[in-house]
Design a protein around this motif. Structure first.
Motif, PDB file in Angstrom:
ATOM      1  N   ILE A 137       0.875  -1.176   0.000  1.00 42.10           N
ATOM      2  CA  ILE A 137       0.000   0.000   0.000  1.00 42.10           C
ATOM      3  C   ILE A 137       0.912   1.225   0.000  1.00 42.10           C
ATOM      4  O   ILE A 137       1.869   1.287   0.767  1.00 42.10           O
ATOM      5  CB  ILE A 137      -0.909  -0.006   1.247  1.00 42.10           C
ATOM      6  N   PRO A 138       0.618   2.211  -0.861  1.00 47.26           N
ATOM      7  CA  PRO A 138       1.498   3.387  -0.925  1.00 47.26           C
ATOM      8  C   PRO A 138       1.666   4.036   0.447  1.00 47.26           C
ATOM      9  O   PRO A 138       0.715   4.131   1.217  1.00 47.26           O
ATOM     10  CB  PRO A 138       0.759   4.320  -1.878  1.00 47.26           C
ATOM     11  N   LEU A 139       2.882   4.479   0.716  1.00 46.41           N
ATOM     12  CA  LEU A 139       3.192   5.043   2.028  1.00 46.41           C
ATOM     13  C   LEU A 139       2.332   6.270   2.333  1.00 46.41           C
ATOM     14  O   LEU A 139       1.824   6.424   3.445  1.00 46.41           O
ATOM     15  CB  LEU A 139       4.676   5.396   2.087  1.00 46.41           C
ATOM     16  N   LEU A 140       2.133   7.129   1.319  1.00 45.38           N
ATOM     17  CA  LEU A 140       1.356   8.353   1.552  1.00 45.38           C
ATOM     18  C   LEU A 140      -0.051   8.009   2.032  1.00 45.38           C
ATOM     19  O   LEU A 140      -0.578   8.616   2.962  1.00 45.38           O
ATOM     20  CB  LEU A 140       1.308   9.189   0.266  1.00 45.38           C
ATOM     21  N   LEU A 141      -0.627   6.956   1.406  1.00 46.03           N
ATOM     22  CA  LEU A 141      -1.955   6.492   1.787  1.00 46.03           C
ATOM     23  C   LEU A 141      -1.965   6.060   3.245  1.00 46.03           C
ATOM     24  O   LEU A 141      -2.908   6.347   3.994  1.00 46.03           O
ATOM     25  CB  LEU A 141      -2.311   5.300   0.892  1.00 46.03           C
ATOM     26  N   GLN A 142      -0.900   5.380   3.646  1.00 46.88           N
ATOM     27  CA  GLN A 142      -0.830   4.894   5.027  1.00 46.88           C
ATOM     28  C   GLN A 142      -0.692   6.050   6.004  1.00 46.88           C
ATOM     29  O   GLN A 142      -1.303   6.044   7.069  1.00 46.88           O
ATOM     30  CB  GLN A 142       0.353   3.933   5.194  1.00 46.88           C
ATOM     31  N   ILE A 143       0.115   7.071   5.630  1.00 48.18           N
ATOM     32  CA  ILE A 143       0.264   8.237   6.509  1.00 48.18           C
ATOM     33  C   ILE A 143      -1.088   8.926   6.689  1.00 48.18           C
ATOM     34  O   ILE A 143      -1.518   9.220   7.807  1.00 48.18           O
ATOM     35  CB  ILE A 143       1.301   9.225   5.930  1.00 48.18           C
ATOM     36  N   LEU A 144      -1.786   9.127   5.564  1.00 51.59           N
ATOM     37  CA  LEU A 144      -3.094   9.786   5.622  1.00 51.59           C
ATOM     38  C   LEU A 144      -4.081   8.938   6.418  1.00 51.59           C
ATOM     39  O   LEU A 144      -4.903   9.457   7.176  1.00 51.59           O
ATOM     40  CB  LEU A 144      -3.622  10.044   4.207  1.00 51.59           C
ATOM     41  N   THR A 279       8.208   0.606   6.718  1.00 54.11           N
ATOM     42  CA  THR A 279       9.608   0.204   6.543  1.00 54.11           C
ATOM     43  C   THR A 279       9.874  -1.160   7.180  1.00 54.11           C
ATOM     44  O   THR A 279      10.672  -1.944   6.663  1.00 54.11           O
ATOM     45  CB  THR A 279      10.541   1.271   7.137  1.00 54.11           C
ATOM     46  N   ALA A 280       9.189  -1.445   8.303  1.00 56.99           N
ATOM     47  CA  ALA A 280       9.393  -2.732   8.985  1.00 56.99           C
ATOM     48  C   ALA A 280       9.055  -3.897   8.052  1.00 56.99           C
ATOM     49  O   ALA A 280       9.694  -4.942   8.114  1.00 56.99           O
ATOM     50  CB  ALA A 280       8.543  -2.804  10.244  1.00 56.99           C
ATOM     51  N   ALA A 281       8.058  -3.715   7.183  1.00 54.43           N
ATOM     52  CA  ALA A 281       7.695  -4.791   6.260  1.00 54.43           C
ATOM     53  C   ALA A 281       8.868  -5.121   5.343  1.00 54.43           C
ATOM     54  O   ALA A 281       9.146  -6.293   5.077  1.00 54.43           O
ATOM     55  CB  ALA A 281       6.469  -4.391   5.437  1.00 54.43           C
ATOM     56  N   PHE A 282       9.583  -4.086   4.883  1.00 53.58           N
ATOM     57  CA  PHE A 282      10.741  -4.320   4.005  1.00 53.58           C
ATOM     58  C   PHE A 282      11.910  -4.905   4.807  1.00 53.58           C
ATOM     59  O   PHE A 282      12.616  -5.792   4.332  1.00 53.58           O
ATOM     60  CB  PHE A 282      11.178  -3.012   3.335  1.00 53.58           C
ATOM     61  N   ILE A 283      12.114  -4.383   6.028  1.00 50.00           N
ATOM     62  CA  ILE A 283      13.212  -4.902   6.847  1.00 50.00           C
ATOM     63  C   ILE A 283      12.955  -6.374   7.167  1.00 50.00           C
ATOM     64  O   ILE A 283      13.874  -7.195   7.155  1.00 50.00           O
ATOM     65  CB  ILE A 283      13.377  -4.059   8.123  1.00 50.00           C
ATOM     66  N   ALA A 284      11.689  -6.716   7.425  1.00 50.46           N
ATOM     67  CA  ALA A 284      11.351  -8.114   7.727  1.00 50.46           C
ATOM     68  C   ALA A 284      11.759  -9.018   6.565  1.00 50.46           C
ATOM     69  O   ALA A 284      12.317 -10.093   6.774  1.00 50.46           O
ATOM     70  CB  ALA A 284       9.852  -8.249   7.991  1.00 50.46           C
ATOM     71  N   GLU A 285      11.494  -8.562   5.341  1.00 48.67           N
ATOM     72  CA  GLU A 285      11.887  -9.359   4.181  1.00 48.67           C
ATOM     73  C   GLU A 285      13.412  -9.471   4.085  1.00 48.67           C
ATOM     74  O   GLU A 285      13.934 -10.523   3.725  1.00 48.67           O
ATOM     75  CB  GLU A 285      11.328  -8.730   2.896  1.00 48.67           C
ATOM     76  N   ALA A 286      14.104  -8.380   4.425  1.00 44.21           N
ATOM     77  CA  ALA A 286      15.577  -8.432   4.398  1.00 44.21           C
ATOM     78  C   ALA A 286      16.090  -9.436   5.422  1.00 44.21           C
ATOM     79  O   ALA A 286      16.989 -10.229   5.138  1.00 44.21           O
ATOM     80  CB  ALA A 286      16.143  -7.042   4.687  1.00 44.21           C
ATOM     81  N   VAL A 287      15.484  -9.415   6.613  1.00 39.19           N
ATOM     82  CA  VAL A 287      15.908 -10.334   7.676  1.00 39.19           C
ATOM     83  C   VAL A 287      15.629 -11.778   7.250  1.00 39.19           C
ATOM     84  O   VAL A 287      16.477 -12.657   7.378  1.00 39.19           O
ATOM     85  CB  VAL A 287      15.174 -10.003   8.989  1.00 39.19           C
ATOM     86  N   ARG A 288      14.429 -12.005   6.700  1.00 37.07           N
ATOM     87  CA  ARG A 288      14.075 -13.357   6.264  1.00 37.07           C
ATOM     88  C   ARG A 288      15.059 -13.840   5.200  1.00 37.07           C
ATOM     89  O   ARG A 288      15.607 -14.943   5.306  1.00 37.07           O
ATOM     90  CB  ARG A 288      12.659 -13.380   5.692  1.00 37.07           C
ATOM     91  N   THR A 337      14.359   7.812   5.972  1.00 38.07           N
ATOM     92  CA  THR A 337      14.739   9.208   6.187  1.00 38.07           C
ATOM     93  C   THR A 337      14.170  10.090   5.078  1.00 38.07           C
ATOM     94  O   THR A 337      13.588  11.142   5.340  1.00 38.07           O
ATOM     95  CB  THR A 337      16.273   9.329   6.215  1.00 38.07           C
ATOM     96  N   LYS A 338      14.326   9.643   3.833  1.00 39.44           N
ATOM     97  CA  LYS A 338      13.833  10.462   2.719  1.00 39.44           C
ATOM     98  C   LYS A 338      12.304  10.499   2.698  1.00 39.44           C
ATOM     99  O   LYS A 338      11.707  11.544   2.440  1.00 39.44           O
ATOM    100  CB  LYS A 338      14.389   9.911   1.400  1.00 39.44           C
ATOM    101  N   ASN A 339      11.673   9.324   3.018  1.00 38.17           N
ATOM    102  CA  ASN A 339      10.209   9.279   3.028  1.00 38.17           C
ATOM    103  C   ASN A 339       9.608  10.173   4.107  1.00 38.17           C
ATOM    104  O   ASN A 339       8.442  10.551   4.019  1.00 38.17           O
ATOM    105  CB  ASN A 339       9.721   7.842   3.262  1.00 38.17           C
ATOM    106  N   SER A 340      10.406  10.497   5.143  1.00 36.46           N
ATOM    107  CA  SER A 340       9.860  11.325   6.221  1.00 36.46           C
ATOM    108  C   SER A 340       9.447  12.694   5.685  1.00 36.46           C
ATOM    109  O   SER A 340       8.700  13.409   6.329  1.00 36.46           O
ATOM    110  CB  SER A 340      10.872  11.463   7.357  1.00 36.46           C
ATOM    111  N   SER A 341       9.920  13.058   4.476  1.00 35.49           N
ATOM    112  CA  SER A 341       9.527  14.356   3.916  1.00 35.49           C
ATOM    113  C   SER A 341       8.064  14.371   3.483  1.00 35.49           C
ATOM    114  O   SER A 341       7.504  15.435   3.226  1.00 35.49           O
ATOM    115  CB  SER A 341      10.427  14.710   2.732  1.00 35.49           C
ATOM    116  N   LEU A 342       7.407  13.183   3.449  1.00 39.47           N
ATOM    117  CA  LEU A 342       5.964  13.159   3.171  1.00 39.47           C
ATOM    118  C   LEU A 342       5.187  13.792   4.326  1.00 39.47           C
ATOM    119  O   LEU A 342       3.974  13.965   4.244  1.00 39.47           O
ATOM    120  CB  LEU A 342       5.491  11.721   2.943  1.00 39.47           C
ATOM    121  N   ALA A 343       5.898  14.129   5.411  1.00 41.29           N
ATOM    122  CA  ALA A 343       5.313  14.809   6.566  1.00 41.29           C
ATOM    123  C   ALA A 343       4.459  16.002   6.149  1.00 41.29           C
ATOM    124  O   ALA A 343       3.466  16.327   6.785  1.00 41.29           O
ATOM    125  CB  ALA A 343       6.431  15.277   7.482  1.00 41.29           C
TER     126      ALA A 343
END
Lengths: 400, 263
Positions: A137-144, A279-288, A337-343
C-alpha cells in the motif's frame, strides 16, 4: 617509429581512433564538456533571471524574522524567531522522526522477519499477511490513513481517553507525565551509573573466566539486577528517607485543553507509525532473506556438534545472515529518512514542510533554500551509508 | 508383514551383546510425506566396528546415518545410541549428539570463523572447557590431519581436501565415540580424495566406531569390517568385504557392483 620498425619491447599499435584507450579518453572529454556546458547555462540563466526580477541572492534572509509558529519545536522557538531558527527546528524534527522511526522499524522488522520463518503456522501466516499488506500500500496512503482515519476521529480534550488519570489520549495528541527529578534522585542516579559500569566489568571478567576455566556466568541476569533492580531498591529506600525522588508533571484539563505534562502531537504519532510499520515490512523481508541465505548445512553442522538451537542462532546463523541483511537495511534506513519528507501532507513540521514549504513561500529564496535542504538530505544519507558500510566491512567474510 | 519376521532374531542377538553395542536400530521406518525412505531397518553396530554403507542414490543410506544423530526423525521403531534411546527428549538428543561426530559431503565449515575457531566452538560452548585447553586440543587434531599451519586462515582460503580434513578434526575435538561420514569424498577433486581417505584410515586403525556412506570401494575393501548394501530404503545385503565383493548374493547387489566397479 614513423616507418614502423618494431622495437621489440612494444607490440605494434593500431591507428589511434581504433585504440580503446584513446576512444575512452575522447568519450570522457565529450561527456565532461557537455556537463560543464549545461551547468554553466543553468547557472547563468538563473542569475540573469533573478537579476531581471530584482531578487537578491545570498543567505542574509536567514537572520530575518519568520513570523509564523511551529507546533513542535525541541529548541526555543517563537513567531519572532528567524528563518535560521526555522531551519534548525525543521532539521531537528526531521532527525527526530528519522531516528525514532529507524529504531522502531528495525525492532518491528526483525521480530516480523523471524516470525515469518517460524514453524508455527499461525505466527508465520500473520507475519506474511503483515508484510504483504503494508509493503503493497502506498506510504502516503498509510500516513493519511493513520492521521485522518485513526488519530483525528479520537475524542476531543474534554472526552479524552483516560489511563489511570495520568495518560490522556485525544485528537490533540498523546499526553504523558513529564518526569521531574529532585535531589533525592542523586543516589539513584549514582547507583544506576555504577550498575552499568559494573555490568560492563562483569562481562569482561566473565569472558576472561570462560577463557580460563570454561565456566559460563549468567551475566544478563546479574546485569539486569545491577542496572534495574538495585536502582529501584535505592529509589524505594530514598522515598522512605526523604520523600519521592521523582515528581511527575501530569497534564490537567483546564478549560478546553490540557496543560502541563508532555505532549506528543498526533502528526508525529501518525508519521512515526506509518513510517515504522511500512519500513518494517521491508526490513522483515531483508531479515528473512538473510537468514534463509545461510545454508541449512550450517545449522546441521552445529547441531551435529551438540550445539543447542539458541547458541547456533547467535554464533553461526546471525553473524552470517548480517552480511546479507546490512546492505538492505542501509537502503531501508535511507528510504525511511527520505520518506519522512511526506510529513508535509499532514503538516508535521519537518525540514521540507517548514523550510522548503512555508519559508520558501514567504522569502522566495528558492535557490538557496532548495540547495540547503538538498544538501542536508544528502549529508544525512551519506553519513548513514558511511556508518553502515563501515559496519558491513567489519563483518564481511574473508575468502581467498 | 516382514516386520515381525526380521525383528525377532535381531533383537535376540542385540540382547546377548548389548554391552558392546554402539548403535542399535530396531524396525526403523521413516517417511518423507508419502515417500517411504527407510523400510524396517534392523542393524546393530558394535564398538570399534567399521561399517561402509553403499547403494544407488536415493536408496536412503544418508537418511539412515542422519537418523542416528537425529538430523532426521524416524517415525517408527527404536534407535539406541550408546545405551540411550533417541526420543523427542531434547536433552537426550543433545547428549547423543555430543558423542556422535559427523562429517558432511559439503564440509559445512563455518565460513565466518577461522579454522581454529571452527574447532574450538563446540568444546567451548558445549563441553565448556577452558579456552587454552580447547585450543591445545584443536592444534593436536590439526596436526593429526596434517594442516596445523592453516589454523588462523578462514575456510574459504583452503582447498576442498583441506576443508574436509578440518571438518574431521572439528568432529574429533568433541571426543566422539562414534563417527558418521556422509559421502565425505564425493564433493572433492580426484587428487584430493586420498588425503581425506588417509585420515579416515588412520582413524579406523585406532579403533574408532565408524559408519561411512561412500562409493570408495577401495576404502571399503581395506578398512571395513562389514559392507552394507541398500536399495529402495531397505538393507538388501550385508557381509564382510571379501565375500561381499567377490560373491554378492543378491541380484541388485551384483548389478550395482557391476556398475561402479567396471568403468
Amino acid at each position: 617509429m614513423a616507418n614502423g620498425i618494431p622495437t621489440g619491447a612494444t607490440p605494434a599499435r593500431a591507428v589511434w581512433w581504433r585504440d580503446p584507450r584513446w576512444r575512452s579518453l575522447i568519450y570522457q572529454a565529450i561527456a565532461l564538456a557537455a556537463v560543464v556546458a549545461v551547468g554553466w547555462y543553468l547557472v547563468d540563466n538563473t542569475l540573469s533571471n533573478m537579476e531581471r526580477r530584482g531578487i537578491t541572492s545570498g543567505f542574509d534572509f536567514l537572520s530575518n524574522t519568520a513570523g509564523f509558529d511551529i507546533i513542535q519545536a525541541l529548541v526555543p522557538y517563537s513567531a519572532t524567531s528567524t528563518y535560521g531558527s526555522v531551519f534548525l527546528v525543521g532539521l531537528i524534527n526531521t532527525l527526530l522522526i528519522a531516528a525514532v522511526g529507524v529504531v522502531f522499524a528495525t525492532m518491528l522488522g526483525f521480530i516480523i522477519g523471524v516470525a515469518r520463518l517460524s514453524s508455527n503456522w499461525l505466527i508465520s501466516t500473520l507475519a506474511t499477511i503483515y508484510i504483504e499488506t503494508f509493503r503493497n500500500i502506498p506510504l502516503l496512503l498509510q500516513i493519511l490513513f493513520w492521521y485522518h482515519a485513526v488519530l483525528k476521529p479520537l475524542p476531543g480534550p474534554r472526552e479524552s481517553i483516560n489511563f489511570l488519570d495520568v495518560i490522556f489520549v485525544n485528537n490533540r495528541g498523546l499526553y504523558l507525565p513529564l518526569p521531574g527529578f529532585n535531589q533525592a534522585f542523586l543516589p539513584v542516579f549514582v547507583v544506576l551509573v555504577a550498575g552499568i559500569v559494573g555490568t560492563i566489568m562483569l562481562r569482561r571478567w566473565s569472558r576472561k573466566r570462560q577463557a580460563a576455566t570454561g565456566q559460563l556466568f549468567p551475566v544478563v541476569r546479574w546485569g539486569l539486577f545491577a542496572i534495574l533492580g538495585l536502582p529501584a531498591l535505592v529509589f524505594v529506600l530514598m522515598s522512605f528517607i526523604s520523600g519521592p525522588p521523582m515528581e511527575f508533571g501530569i497534564a490537567k484539563l483546564t478549560g478546553f485543553n490540557f496543560e502541563g505534562g508532555m505532549v506528543v502531537i498526533p502528526e508525529f504519532v501518525a508519521l512515526l507509525v506509518a513510517l515504522s510499520v511500512y519500513t518494517a515490512a521491508f526490513i522483515a523481508e531483508a531479515v528473512r532473506s538473510g537468514i534463509q541465505a545461510v545454508s541449512h548445512g550450517q545449522t546441521e553442522a552445529a547441531y551435529a556438534l551438540g550445539v543447542r538451537p539458541a547458541p547456533t542462532m547467535k554464533l553461526i546463523i546471525i553473524p552470517q545472515a548480517m552480511r546479507v541483511i546490512i546492505p538492505q537495511l542501509t537502503n531501508q534506513y535511507l528510504n525511511l529518512t527520505k520518506n519522512s519528507s511526506l510529513a508535509v501532507f499532514i503538516a508535521y513540521p519537518d525540514l521540507v514542510a517548514v523550510f522548503m514549504g512555508t519559508s520558501l513561500n514567504q522569502t522566495g529564496q528558492a535557490v538557496e533554500i532548495v540547495a540547503m535542504t538538498m544538501a542536508i538530505y544528502l549529508t544525512i544519507s551519506l553519513v548513514t551509508s558511511a556508518v553502515m558500510n563501515w559496519y558491513n566491512a567489519r563483518i564481511s567474510l574473508v575468502e581467498r | 508383514m516382514s516386520t515381525e519376521v526380521s525383528e525377532t532374531p535381531r533383537e535376540s542377538i542385540a540382547s546377548t551383546a548389548s554391552t558392546n553395542v554402539a548403535v542399535q536400530m530396531i524396525g526403523v521406518h521413516k517417511w518423507y510425506g508419502q515417500f517411504h525412505v527407510l523400510k524396517d531397518i534392523n542393524l546393530s553396530v558394535h564398538r570399534g566396528e567399521r561399517i561402509v554403507i553403499c547403494g544407488p542414490s536415493g536408496s536412503g543410506k544418508s537418511t539412515l546415518i542422519r537418523c542416528i544423530n537425529r538430523l532426521e526423525e524416524h517415525q517408527q521403531g527404536q534407535i539406541i545410541v550408546e545405551g540411550n534411546e533417541l526420543t523427542n527428549d531434547v536433552k537426550k538428543i543433545d547428549e547423543i549428539r555430543r558423542e556422535v561426530g559427523m562429517v558432511f559431503q559439503h564440509f559445512n565449515l563455518f565460513p565466518h570463523l577461522t579454522v581454529l575457531e571452527n574447532l574450538t566452538l563446540a568444546p567451548l560452548w558445549v563441553r565448556k572447557v577452558p579456552k587454552a585447553e580447547a585450543e591445545a586440543t584443536a592444534m593436536k587434531y590439526l596436526e593429526r590431519v596434517k594442516i596445523p599451519e592453516q589454523a588462523l586462515k578462514f575456510p574459504g582460503q583452503l582447498s576442498g581436501g583441506q576443508q574436509q580434513r578440518v571438518a574431521i578434526a572439528r568432529s574429533l575435538c568433541m571426543n566422539p565415540r562414534i563417527m558418521l561420514f556422509d559421502e565425505p569424498t564425493s564433493a572433492l577433486d580426484p587428487e584430493m580424495i586420498n588425503e581425506v581417505l588417509d585420515v579416515m584410515v588412520s582413524l579406523a586403525e585406532e579403533g574408532m566406531t565408524m559408519m561411512c556412506v561412500t562409493h570408495e570401494m577401495g576404502f571399503a575393501r581395506t578398512v571395513a569390517d562389514r559392507v552394507i548394501f541398500m536399495d529402495g530404503g531397505e538393507i538388501i545385503e550385508q557381509n564382510e568385504p571379501e565375500p561381499f565383493f567377490s560373491n554378492p548374493q543378491h541380484e541388485r547387489t551384483k548389478e550395482f557392483l557391476g556398475q561402479i566397479l567396471h568403468h
